[in-house]
Design a protein around this motif. Structure first.
Motif, mmCIF file in Angstrom:
data_model
loop_
_atom_site.group_PDB
_atom_site.id
_atom_site.type_symbol
_atom_site.label_atom_id
_atom_site.label_comp_id
_atom_site.label_asym_id
_atom_site.label_seq_id
_atom_site.Cartn_x
_atom_site.Cartn_y
_atom_site.Cartn_z
ATOM 1 N N THR A 1 2.531 2.181 -5.911
ATOM 2 C CA THR A 1 1.172 2.420 -5.415
ATOM 3 C C THR A 1 0.897 3.901 -5.215
ATOM 4 O O THR A 1 -0.209 4.390 -5.487
ATOM 5 N N PRO B 1 0.785 -1.249 0.000
ATOM 6 C CA PRO B 1 0.000 0.000 0.000
ATOM 7 C C PRO B 1 0.807 1.285 0.000
ATOM 8 O O PRO B 1 0.286 2.344 -0.356
ATOM 9 N N ARG C 1 -3.643 -6.890 -4.145
ATOM 10 C CA ARG C 1 -3.558 -7.497 -2.815
ATOM 11 C C ARG C 1 -4.713 -8.466 -2.574
ATOM 12 O O ARG C 1 -4.533 -9.541 -1.981
ATOM 13 N N ALA C 2 -5.903 -8.101 -3.047
ATOM 14 C CA ALA C 2 -7.055 -8.988 -2.883
ATOM 15 C C ALA C 2 -6.869 -10.278 -3.684
ATOM 16 O O ALA C 2 -7.165 -11.377 -3.196
ATOM 17 N N SER D 1 -3.540 -1.384 -6.549
ATOM 18 C CA SER D 1 -2.899 -2.010 -5.400
ATOM 19 C C SER D 1 -3.892 -2.842 -4.598
ATOM 20 O O SER D 1 -3.606 -3.989 -4.225
ATOM 21 N N ARG D 2 -5.063 -2.277 -4.348
ATOM 22 C CA ARG D 2 -6.067 -3.031 -3.594
ATOM 23 C C ARG D 2 -6.498 -4.280 -4.361
ATOM 24 O O ARG D 2 -6.692 -5.353 -3.762
ATOM 25 N N GLU E 1 -0.142 -11.302 1.047
ATOM 26 C CA GLU E 1 -0.296 -10.119 0.191
ATOM 27 C C GLU E 1 1.045 -9.661 -0.382
ATOM 28 O O GLU E 1 1.412 -10.039 -1.500
#
Length: 251
Positions: free
Chosen positions: A57, A52, A72-73, A68-69, A92
Motif C-alpha cells: 500500500t 492501509p 478494503r471496500a 488499497s481503499r 477487511e
C-alpha cells in the motif's frame, strides 16, 4: 511480512513461471529468471493491499493507496453479504484478498487483459516489478538499496525489468502465464499467513464450524508471530530454493 512474502513469490516466479515460459518457447536465461522472480515477488505482495500501512500500500503513494481503499471496500462488502452469524471480524485485512478464490479471479482477469493487449502486459509487469524491487531491496548492496528506496529509483528499475520481460517475448508474452504468476503469488502469500498466529480464510466461500470466514492455518503449535525468527527462515529457505532451481534451469 513484506520481505518474506516477496521471497516466496520469487520462488513461484523461478520454479513455476520460468518452466512454463520454457514450455511456451522461451528458454530460461539469467535475466529472464530475474524478471520472473521480480514479477512473482510483486504478485506475492498484492493481497496486503487490503492493509492501509502495508509495504504494498505504501509503495506507490496515491496509486496503491487508492487500490488499497478499493480492495478494503470490496472485501468489506463481500464480507457483509456472505458472513454467517458466527463470523466476528472487521471484514477487511486478511479477508477477501487472502482467499484462493479471489487470487484465481484476479489472475484470470490479469491473464485475459495481458492476452488482449501488450500495454496491459507492460503495466502489469512494471507494477509487479516495482512492488518486488521495493520489498527485496533489503538484500541489495547499500547504493542500490538506497536507490530502490526512492520512487524514481524503483520506477526506473521496474521499467527496465518490464522492458526486458516484453523483449524476451517479442512484446507479447502469453497472458495466461502472467495471470498464473499473479494467482500463484497471491496464493503463496495466503499460505504464508496461514503459518502465523492469525490464520486466513482459506476455505471461503465454504463454511467451517458454522463460519464462512474461519481463519485457518497450520496447527497452533506450529504457528509464529510476524517479525520473529521463523519468518526469516521462510525467507532464507525461499531464496535458497530459488537460487538452486534457477541454477538448475540455466546450467
Amino acid at each position: 511480512m513484506g520481505f518474506s512474502h516477496a521471497t516466496t513469490g520469487v520462488l513461484v516466479g523461478v520454479a513455476v513461471a520460468a518452466p512454463l515460459a520454457a514450455a511456451a518457447g522461451t528458454p530460461p536465461t539469467p535475466m529472464g529468471l530475474l524478471a520472473w522472480a521480480l514479477l512473482g515477488a510483486g504478485s506475492a505482495l498484492v493481497p496486503d493491499l487490503d492493509h492501509p500501512s502495508s509495504t504494498a500500500t505504501r509503495s506507490q503513494g496515491f496509486v496503491t493507496g487508492l487500490l488499497s481503499r478499493g480492495m478494503r471496500a470490496l472485501s468489506l462488502a463481500v464480507y457483509r453479504r456472505t458472513r454467517t452469524p458466527a463470523d466476528r471480524s472487521d471484514g477487511e485485512h486478511r479477508h477477501l484478498g487472502h482467499t484462493p478464490v479471489f487470487a484465481a479471479a484476479v489472475g484470470a482477469v490479469i491473464g485475459l487483459l495481458c492476452h488482449l493487449s501488450w500495454w496491459a502486459t507492460l503495466v502489469t509487469a512494471w507494477f509487479l516489478a516495482f512492488l518486488g524491487l521495493r520489498a527485496l531491496r533489503k538484500v541489495a548492496w547499500r547504493g542500490l538499496r538506497t536507490a530502490l528506496g526512492s520512487w524514481p529509483g524503483a520506477a526506473l528499475g521496474a521499467l527496465c525489468v518490464a522492458a526486458l520481460f516484453l523483449t524476451a517475448w517479442d512484446n507479447h508474452p502469453p497472458g495466461w502465464i502472467v495471470g498464473a504468476v499473479v494467482a500463484l503469488g497471491m496464493i503463496v502469500h495466503s499460505l504464508g499467513d496461514a503459518l502465523t498466529s492469525s490464520g486466513v480464510p482459506l476455505a471461503w466461500p465454504f463454511t467451517v464450524n458454522g463460519r464462512r470466514w474461519a481463519m485457518l492455518g497450520v496447527p497452533r503449535w506450529m504457528r509464529f508471530r510476524t517479525g520473529t525468527w521463523p519468518e526469516w527462515v521462510v525467507g532464507a529457505v525461499s531464496l535458497t530454493g530459488s537460487l538452486a532451481v534457477g541454477y538448475a534451469l540455466v546450467a
